[in-house]
Motif scaffolding. Structure first.
Motif, PDB file in Angstrom:
ATOM      1  N   ARG A 129      72.371 -22.774  52.015  1.00 21.97           N
ATOM      2  CA  ARG A 129      72.950 -22.480  50.707  1.00 21.97           C
ATOM      3  C   ARG A 129      72.063 -23.056  49.591  1.00 21.97           C
ATOM      4  O   ARG A 129      71.859 -22.417  48.561  1.00 21.97           O
ATOM      5  N   VAL A 130      71.530 -24.251  49.816  1.00 24.28           N
ATOM      6  CA  VAL A 130      70.629 -24.845  48.826  1.00 24.28           C
ATOM      7  C   VAL A 130      69.376 -23.978  48.695  1.00 24.28           C
ATOM      8  O   VAL A 130      68.904 -23.703  47.592  1.00 24.28           O
TER       9      VAL A 130
ATOM     10  N   SER B 128      75.866 -31.059  49.477  1.00 25.53           N
ATOM     11  CA  SER B 128      74.833 -30.288  48.787  1.00 25.53           C
ATOM     12  C   SER B 128      73.854 -31.187  48.050  1.00 25.53           C
ATOM     13  O   SER B 128      72.693 -30.837  47.880  1.00 25.53           O
TER      14      SER B 128
ATOM     15  N   GLU C 177      80.544 -33.825  44.731  1.00 25.85           N
ATOM     16  CA  GLU C 177      80.835 -33.796  46.173  1.00 25.85           C
ATOM     17  C   GLU C 177      82.115 -34.569  46.478  1.00 25.85           C
ATOM     18  O   GLU C 177      82.115 -35.538  47.229  1.00 25.85           O
TER      19      GLU C 177
ATOM     20  N   ALA D 120      70.189 -20.984  46.644  1.00 25.09           N
ATOM     21  CA  ALA D 120      70.335 -21.317  45.225  1.00 25.09           C
ATOM     22  C   ALA D 120      68.971 -21.533  44.600  1.00 25.09           C
ATOM     23  O   ALA D 120      68.747 -21.213  43.430  1.00 25.09           O
ATOM     24  N   ASP D 121      68.042 -22.072  45.388  1.00 24.45           N
ATOM     25  CA  ASP D 121      66.708 -22.340  44.891  1.00 24.45           C
ATOM     26  C   ASP D 121      65.977 -21.038  44.554  1.00 24.45           C
ATOM     27  O   ASP D 121      65.210 -20.972  43.601  1.00 24.45           O
TER      28      ASP D 121
ATOM     29  N   LEU E 181      73.553 -24.082  42.543  1.00 25.63           N
ATOM     30  CA  LEU E 181      74.264 -24.092  43.817  1.00 25.63           C
ATOM     31  C   LEU E 181      75.773 -24.044  43.616  1.00 25.63           C
ATOM     32  O   LEU E 181      76.473 -23.252  44.254  1.00 25.63           O
TER      33      LEU E 181
ATOM     34  N   PRO F  66      73.594 -17.296  38.085  1.00 27.07           N
ATOM     35  CA  PRO F  66      72.878 -18.343  37.335  1.00 27.07           C
ATOM     36  C   PRO F  66      72.883 -18.107  35.830  1.00 27.07           C
ATOM     37  O   PRO F  66      72.980 -19.056  35.064  1.00 27.07           O
TER      38      PRO F  66
ATOM     39  N   THR G 232      69.973 -30.943  48.753  1.00 28.67           N
ATOM     40  CA  THR G 232      69.018 -30.717  47.661  1.00 28.67           C
ATOM     41  C   THR G 232      67.865 -31.712  47.745  1.00 28.67           C
ATOM     42  O   THR G 232      66.697 -31.364  47.574  1.00 28.67           O
TER      43      THR G 232
ATOM     44  N   ASN H 240      67.340 -18.379  43.371  1.00 27.61           N
ATOM     45  CA  ASN H 240      67.861 -17.862  42.103  1.00 27.61           C
ATOM     46  C   ASN H 240      67.780 -18.964  41.102  1.00 27.61           C
ATOM     47  O   ASN H 240      68.664 -19.774  41.067  1.00 27.61           O
ATOM     48  N   GLN H 241      66.760 -18.963  40.264  1.00 31.86           N
ATOM     49  CA  GLN H 241      66.608 -20.063  39.305  1.00 31.86           C
ATOM     50  C   GLN H 241      67.588 -19.937  38.141  1.00 31.86           C
ATOM     51  O   GLN H 241      67.972 -18.839  37.761  1.00 31.86           O
ATOM     52  N   LEU H 242      67.965 -21.081  37.627  1.00 32.36           N
ATOM     53  CA  LEU H 242      68.797 -21.127  36.423  1.00 32.36           C
ATOM     54  C   LEU H 242      67.950 -20.636  35.249  1.00 32.36           C
ATOM     55  O   LEU H 242      66.810 -21.053  35.120  1.00 32.36           O
TER      56      LEU H 242
END
Lengths: 263, 372
Positions: B89-90, B59, A165, B93-94, A129, A138, B63, B96-98
């Motif tokens: 946004r979370v 965030s 944050e 991001a989820d 994120l 990523p 999450t 697109n995995q790291l």
């Protein structure tokens, strides 16, 4: 969204005196920054902008005077309270200061791990994120800081500063070394974060475009004091040789024309 | 803490609607994280949600909530646009995995081994190149004697020579005392007291002095040289020198090598002298041997050749330590890990090489300076 008005200023400096040997850098400097402001700190080189930022972070202590964050003196309270206070702000250092032994992803995860509140899966998600927030992919998480370009280092360091944050973001020359396109998107990013989270931002900058585009207030550091602390329009009306040189040069006029045309 | 409201999650028993309230921010959540996690883990899948009372969400909170929602938007949810944007946004991001860090397999182990061979070859080649470049620099300097970096050489001489004197003296003295004391214990048993001079003289001057100083200097000056060059590499100072057309070997490496090669024999002489003095003191206390007798006997039982062997060893070891230190210093890459591993490698290799070369010396000079 509305933030409940908070009477105490986020940052308050009163009577700050700094000396380097015989050189008096700040002489009884006062400044109060209210919540939600985006403040650009400007001043000639050697006027002690970065030193002032280091006072606010708590890396150095002024010879005299008081630095308060979130309404409490910076160095007050137990060790635990001081650490908790430190984790309420994020810092972007001038050179990024990424830990060179960690990959980008580990750098961003590091402050979250230190808090010991998130599971591994959540940390991974948060890292993705934060990378997304600063427009990184990523797969960049696996790169080592040494493999990054200057602009990428800045963005990765910003992602790390945002990891916990923060309520307050301190940026030292955030757009130096970024191309104009990246600076503009950086400015948009900061503005949107402020919108969402009610961030207070203090930045040291020389970049008039950035300054004009994002700051709600400008603090001018000259003659060892805060010469003026006001909106950009009011700042340029102040009659002082430094302001004359800084804002009314060719680049200054161009940046100001842009912001006045745009708003 | 001022300005934050404790986060809440509760179900309305009549309508079955789940409500969130307060601040879902990292700081507000952390004190009651355990209970909130527990509630989130037991959520029904088809719950309806009302987030109108939610004041703030960051965030981390999003999450957490997204995990509670099992990574799907619930069928019915009411929330403000700005909160929706944060959760959106979370969710993005989820998607697109790291990527996972590559795992270490058996094949990698073999590859690492093979790679180590190439690294070793690299080291040997780079070391030879450095040596060659230094020889060329010396040739150049012989033709242009005005370009000798004399200031740097003298500064380095002071740093590696003069400043090393106290520590080498202290260590030398103590080793001399210990060696003399232990030998005296044995010799007394055989009534062979006088041979203490032979043992100390030969052992310290020929062997112990040079090796002892080398170990100290490798740890003290060798590591400093590597770290200095390494940090100069990290801060791009070396690149700046190249950009100005200044040869880095001539200005950085050569002065260090010359200074240590000159300083080491002197340090060896100094340390051996002090170590012998320590031995003398101990012999006098233990065996009642007078200083005069010791000094008089020493040149008779230890041929002068041993002193020259010791000095030659000193010069050779100094040359090797400084070359190894500079070699590793120039290989530092701009990160802290590389700086620490290169400094370690520099000291370890320097000491190992010194002891290897000492063995070569021992074989090459086996018939020189030993009383028949």
């Amino acid at each position: 969204m509305s933030i409940a008005p908070d009477s105490s200023p986020v940052i308050s400096l009163s009577g700050v005196v700094t000396r380097f040997g015989r050189n008096l850098v700040h002489d009884g400097l006062d400044l109060e920054i209210a919540k939600g402001e985006i403040v650009s700190l400007v001043g000639g080189s050697g006027s002690g902008k970065t030193t002032l930022l280091r006072h606010i972070i708590g890396l150095t202590r002024p010879a005299q005077g008081e630095v308060s964050l979130f309404g409490e003196p910076l160095h007050s309270g137990s060790m635990h309270e001081q650490i908790a206070r430190r984790r309420r702000f994020g810092v972007l250092f001038q050179q990024g200061a990424l830990f060179s032994a960690f990959s980008v992803g580990e750098n961003i995860a590091f402050p979250i791990r230190e808090e010991r509140i998130a599971t591994d899966a959540e940390i991974r998600q948060l890292v993705t994120l934060k990378l997304g927030m600063v427009e990184m992919e990523p797969q960049h998480a696996l790169l080592m800081p040494a493999e990054l370009s200057g602009g990428m280092v800045k963005r990765a360091a910003l992602a790390r500063a945002l990891a916990l944050e923060p309520e307050l973001l301190l940026l030292d020359e955030p757009t130096a070394g970024l191309d104009p396109d990246r600076s503009a998107s950086f400015v948009r990013l900061i503005l949107s974060l402020r919108e969402e989270l009610g961030l207070t931002v203090v930045l040291v900058t020389h970049d008039l475009d950035t300054l004009a585009a994002m700051s709600s207030k400008v603090a001018v550091l000259a003659d060892r004091k805060i010469l003026s602390y006001a909106s950009l329009e009011d700042t340029i009306k102040v009659d002082h040789p430094f302001i004359e040189r800084f804002f009314r040069g060719a680049q200054g006029r161009r940046a100001l024309a842009q912001v006045q045309g745009g708003s | 803490m001022s300005g934050s409201i404790a986060p809440g999650i509760a179900v309305d028993s009549e309508s079955g609607i789940w409500r969130l309230s307060g601040d879902w921010t990292l700081r507000a959540l952390s004190p009651q994280l355990v209970s909130i996690r527990r509630t989130l883990a037991t959520l029904p899948r088809d719950a309806r949600w009302d987030l109108a009372d939610l004041r703030r969400i960051d965030s981390f909170g999003a999450t957490l909530l997204w995990g509670g929602w099992q990574r799907h938007w619930p069928q019915a949810v009411e929330l403000s646009d700005s909160h929706r944007a944060v959760i959106e946004r979370v969710a993005q991001a989820d998607a697109n995995q790291l990527p996972d860090a590559p795992r270490f397999t058996a094949l990698d182990a073999i590859a690492t081994l093979g790679y180590a061979l190439f690294v070793f070859r690299d080291h040997v080649l780079a070391f030879l190149a450095l040596l060659g470049q230094l020889c060329l620099d010396v040739l150049h300097l012989l033709r242009h004697p005005r370009e000798w970096p004399l200031l740097e050489i003298s500064a380095n001489l002071f740093k590696v020579g003069v400043k090393a004197m106290p520590v080498t003296a202290l260590v030398g003295f103590l080793i001399g005392v210990v060696l003399s004391y232990l030998s005296a214990l044995q010799l007394k048993a055989f009534g062979a007291d006088v041979f203490i001079v032979n043992i100390l003289g030969l052992g310290i001057i020929r062997e112990l002095g040079p090796v002892l100083v080398s170990v100290l200097v490798a740890g003290r000056s060798g590591s400093a040289m590597t770290a200095q060059l390494g940090v100069m590499r990290v801060t791009e100072e070396i690149d700046a020198l190249s950009a100005m057309g200044v040869s880095r070997t001539l200005r950085l490496v050569l002065p260090k090598v010359v200074a240590l090669t000159l300083a080491m024999p002197l340090l060896v002489l100094w340390t051996s002298g002090i170590a012998l003095f320590g031995g003398m003191v101990s012999a006098r206390i233990d065996l009642g041997m007078s200083f005069g007798f010791f000094i008089e006997t020493l040149p008779r039982v230890v041929p002068i050749a041993n002193v020259f062997i010791g000095l030659a060893k000193g010069a050779a070891f100094g040359l090797l330590i400084s070359l190894v230190a500079c070699h590793f210093g120039l290989r530092v890459r701009p990160n802290t890990e590389s700086l620490s591993s290169n400094t370690t490698a520099s000291v370890v290799s320097a000491i190992t090489i010194v002891i290897l070369v000492d063995a070569v010396f021992a074989i090459a000079t086996r018939s020189v300076g030993v009383p028949a």
